[in-house]
Enzyme design. Sequence first.
Site, short mmCIF file in Angstrom:
data_model
loop_
_atom_site.label_atom_id
_atom_site.label_comp_id
_atom_site.label_asym_id
_atom_site.label_seq_id
_atom_site.Cartn_x
_atom_site.Cartn_y
_atom_site.Cartn_z
N GLY A 172 0.85 -1.19 0.00
CA GLY A 172 0.00 0.00 0.00
C GLY A 172 0.88 1.23 0.00
N CYS A 173 0.37 2.33 -0.58
CA CYS A 173 1.20 3.53 -0.67
C CYS A 173 1.44 4.14 0.71
CB CYS A 173 0.57 4.54 -1.63
SG CYS A 173 -1.17 4.87 -1.32
N ASN A 174 0.39 4.16 1.54
CA ASN A 174 0.58 4.62 2.91
C ASN A 174 1.52 3.67 3.65
OD1 ASN A 174 -1.46 6.79 2.98
ND2 ASN A 174 -2.90 5.11 2.67
#
EC number: 1.2.1.38
Lengths: 342, 342, 342, 342
Positions: free
Chosen positions: C148-150
């Site tokens: 995930g980017c986060n």
Amino acid sequence: MPFNVAILGASGYTGAELVRIIATHPELRIVALSADRKAGMAMGDVFPHLRHLDLPQLVQTGEIDFSGIDLVFCALPHGLSQALVAQLPTHLKIVDLGADFRLRDPAEYEKWYGAPHVALDLQKEAVYGLTEFYRDDIKSARLVAGTGCNAATVQFALRPLIEAGVIDLDEIICDLKNGVSGAGRSLKENMLFAERSEDVAGYSQGGKHRHLSEFDQEFSAIAGRPVRIVFTPHLVPVNRGILATIYLKGDAQAVYDALAQRYADEPFVVVLPFGQLPAMSHVQGSNFCHIGVTADRISGRVLVVSTLDNLNKGSSGQAVQNANLMLGLDETTGLMLAPIFP
Amino acid sequence: MPFNVAILGASGYTGAELVRIIATHPELRIVALSADRKAGMAMGDVFPHLRHLDLPQLVQTGEIDFSGIDLVFCALPHGLSQALVAQLPTHLKIVDLGADFRLRDPAEYEKWYGAPHVALDLQKEAVYGLTEFYRDDIKSARLVAGTGCNAATVQFALRPLIEAGVIDLDEIICDLKNGVSGAGRSLKENMLFAERSEDVAGYSQGGKHRHLSEFDQEFSAIAGRPVRIVFTPHLVPVNRGILATIYLKGDAQAVYDALAQRYADEPFVVVLPFGQLPAMSHVQGSNFCHIGVTADRISGRVLVVSTLDNLNKGSSGQAVQNANLMLGLDETTGLMLAPIFP
Amino acid sequence: MPFNVAILGASGYTGAELVRIIATHPELRIVALSADRKAGMAMGDVFPHLRHLDLPQLVQTGEIDFSGIDLVFCALPHGLSQALVAQLPTHLKIVDLGADFRLRDPAEYEKWYGAPHVALDLQKEAVYGLTEFYRDDIKSARLVAGTGCNAATVQFALRPLIEAGVIDLDEIICDLKNGVSGAGRSLKENMLFAERSEDVAGYSQGGKHRHLSEFDQEFSAIAGRPVRIVFTPHLVPVNRGILATIYLKGDAQAVYDALAQRYADEPFVVVLPFGQLPAMSHVQGSNFCHIGVTADRISGRVLVVSTLDNLNKGSSGQAVQNANLMLGLDETTGLMLAPIFP
Amino acid sequence: MPFNVAILGASGYTGAELVRIIATHPELRIVALSADRKAGMAMGDVFPHLRHLDLPQLVQTGEIDFSGIDLVFCALPHGLSQALVAQLPTHLKIVDLGADFRLRDPAEYEKWYGAPHVALDLQKEAVYGLTEFYRDDIKSARLVAGTGCNAATVQFALRPLIEAGVIDLDEIICDLKNGVSGAGRSLKENMLFAERSEDVAGYSQGGKHRHLSEFDQEFSAIAGRPVRIVFTPHLVPVNRGILATIYLKGDAQAVYDALAQRYADEPFVVVLPFGQLPAMSHVQGSNFCHIGVTADRISGRVLVVSTLDNLNKGSSGQAVQNANLMLGLDETTGLMLAPIFP
């Protein structure tokens, strides 16, 4: 005692702007709000910025008891008003914010909107809602048709010039920069933040925008002969505002004088000193329209810039201004809110 | 008959916001505007969005005849008010929007602002301007010191919780997202559009922001022992608004109850239903503060979010609210403008 | 001779970013692009910024002949990859950019994503794609699951600290500011320009965001005991970028040293000099992650800020970095594009 | 072996963009960077997005040893290049990005720039840097004068049409929408974020913009008689990009054919299919210019829209393109970076 009003289509941006304006309007009281898809919700849940207000719950239009209501604002998507208005009790005054009743000629309506009009009597009865030019008719009207937001912006600049005969009618070019709220709250890929941010893009270019039908109708009527203008809107990454840069042929001073004189006594249309041009941020959140005029270095060419807030003066503010007239109130009641900046 | 007010430092954003609010305030009349660098200009040239108003020309502060004036708003850069206020006629009521009179302890002032205070008597006399918590003192005050905008946002969330004893005082973390108008209209490279657009950046991090001095003073006074919070502001590319995300240890329901109970009768502080959080766009352009509470999945951790408009409730709206009290007016007079969205 | 690659789900923002990166990648050649709803369109019509490239037309995934293809990027919506990947020829190397293969525990997957996993063997086989920490496994993997980017943004900051044992594992608070492109190109009312512009709003707060499952899995594995962090993302009006402000307890210098040492030889993770913090605009459009550390005025409290471009280092750049490793190329090939500013 | 280049004035936006482009240019190596006010700083401190690059420290121009340098980019404020270039060693090739050498007529220079030119020989020697039209001259030039960014945008649209004789030369109206980075990094109140955000405003309207001097010079030369166009730029709240909406009289198909034919073999100028118009977001961050043509509903009226990135194709990308030619490299070297979107 305030007048009771209803807003049909209250879940869109113009509906919310009507509520925002009426929130501090001393003579109007909102007694009904409708929004078909969001019926059953509280207005403060649909628009949390209105949470502090004591507002009726959103209902289906059919659920509203219109008996105690004086005036209805229709903020519905284009095409939905005509059938609905035909069924409303006739004691109601109606301000329609959509396109259904703007055109007087049924053939023009069908041409631009792609379907025959279903309420021809109402179409005939409706008064065009550009307050500053139809004031007397509006005062006695039962049904007023709000103008297109682009249509208002450009007409404030051009009507006095056509009337005064100070510009070449075959050389009118209008380049518009449009805030995105004009597209409403409906879901379209090109209206996503990531698509509009950091972008400028023309649309409906080449003479395809429906607001041209209003220009054709109004300008030709004033001039007494067909007038066709060039008109290109562009989406710019701002929420509110329309800025029209208008290229004309004529004498700049004569153009300026015609505008300055025409609007000298108007409370909401401000003509700047000659040579100064307005910016979009000068009118956002208000019912004001600012207009500026400058000469080009090329002799005989003039630049006129007109700007207003599409949701306010271009739509909901204009609607309240018309409602004020229809209800016998002072035209400026509740509308003197100053623009917000920054 | 309305009260006569002057605005000193009217060429900044908080000055303009004062004018915007007072424009539709029924009991205040602006009779003098000062702005040293822009003295001689019309307010409508400095801020074209105020062009429609009939306002006095900008002058040097020294040129103002204060004899007929009831109340003065000082919207000057930090550090300039103290000497000025000391010289004003004593019949004047004064609302200072800057930092000069916020701290009661001269040593703390010198520590955070880097110079000794030059008007110690006034510093002692000034009432801290967080209306909802200093209401009675403000009513009888001659000099009210407006709070920092960040300081207001966070205090609305935390004061009732510290008072109620429902949170761990050593575990308070405040992460703020700040609209850029809080930095004012002065020229700094990092405030250029091309620098702030498409960016988020923290500043004054690690405990260096001056508004911490207000937290230290106020929270310690309530708690009866030193309280130090973690506080990190971030610039986000919006014009107005502060959104504080506050991480706490305590029981979420107890936290919620303390806030809901405290603000039940407050006109401008709205506590959302449990579990809902406010967004910055819910309050822009208004004097409202919205607060929400939710529990974290980790037991004993709570999230409180507080948001307000830094130029309005965080500064100029608060100032008018205080002026209303000082002049014996209803506190909400002229301040019920709804937020603007979108 | 370059490797042949296909991109499945090329009509979304991560698909477009893959094409943008590969456009100047010397060793990869795009031979197939799929997008179910937009099959039949030219990529240059779906994304006019890619109009100058000579690209295959968009087709249905089922139409692709995978025989000559070396590697496939799956940029599909969450949940669609698992069934699809199970059907792909086994000679293909696969980099999945979605969430389907990030979690090793089927029960955790079902808990966070609401449905049982349909390709358990693949789930087991997949290597977690945080390149800097799974480099060796990725080199020999057939299926890599992009993070995930986060999850990437926060892990770059926290993994070395958990490993080094320099922070209190029960006191980790992560406040994220997220550009809107992370929500993809799908139509949601809250993603309209007029809703996101001039706004900041938290979402999935209180421990509901799915990327928490990655933190739970990874941090607990490193620590050898359950680790739960507080994590609140916020939408900010920028297109690209995640900035994580992380509040920790520990010794600031020890925290700094652990990060500086860990990333000394990493080409894409930059640790700033002690006391400096990065801003979102320092990495946009690039595969870089910038990390800064500062001490708080409260002893024992540390601030770590980590920022990257969600579409690039947080997704498509990471995917190309992993593909480089899987294909035996230098890891940085095609990825040294400098960030774009302003 | 790469060529050694220096950038004078590296602390502005066009300087940073040169560095960004050259960072992945295989044949250019930056060996000196100057910036008078910021001399002594590291480039990575002035522009943190370039922090990962191994760059020379910023120095005063006078400190540079030019002996081993092949080519110099001058990205200085207007007016500063002329004296400086006159003092540079004559073995250097020079690409000037400012306005100093754009006009061939000293009288015109003095008229538009308000001071006599101080290096008349160099003014005479300089080649106008619109690559696609001065390619052969540029190849053998020692000094190339980069065009104005607006000047490039409009000339790409109009030069082929004037040459082909397909438009009315007295009826050319150009309405431009300009990203704010074109104003550079200098401190001006109207360039603050809070002033430009949510605003659109014209500037230098009525024929006062200096880029008109380039149009006068170039278009008159092509036409063999004086040509004067109407030209109004507008600031829009985006960082990069110029979109020119050009209103013409002529046959739309003839206009389209002239453009399509002229640019058929150009790598960086893309003519869209007839009737399609480009948007600003299609070219940002790249050296591409997109042009579209559509007919108006009014017979004989044509709309041409041209867009490019002012910092790249309008300035630094153009400069590198010219440098490539001057150094005997392939013109596209290092310039095929795809635009960034969103």
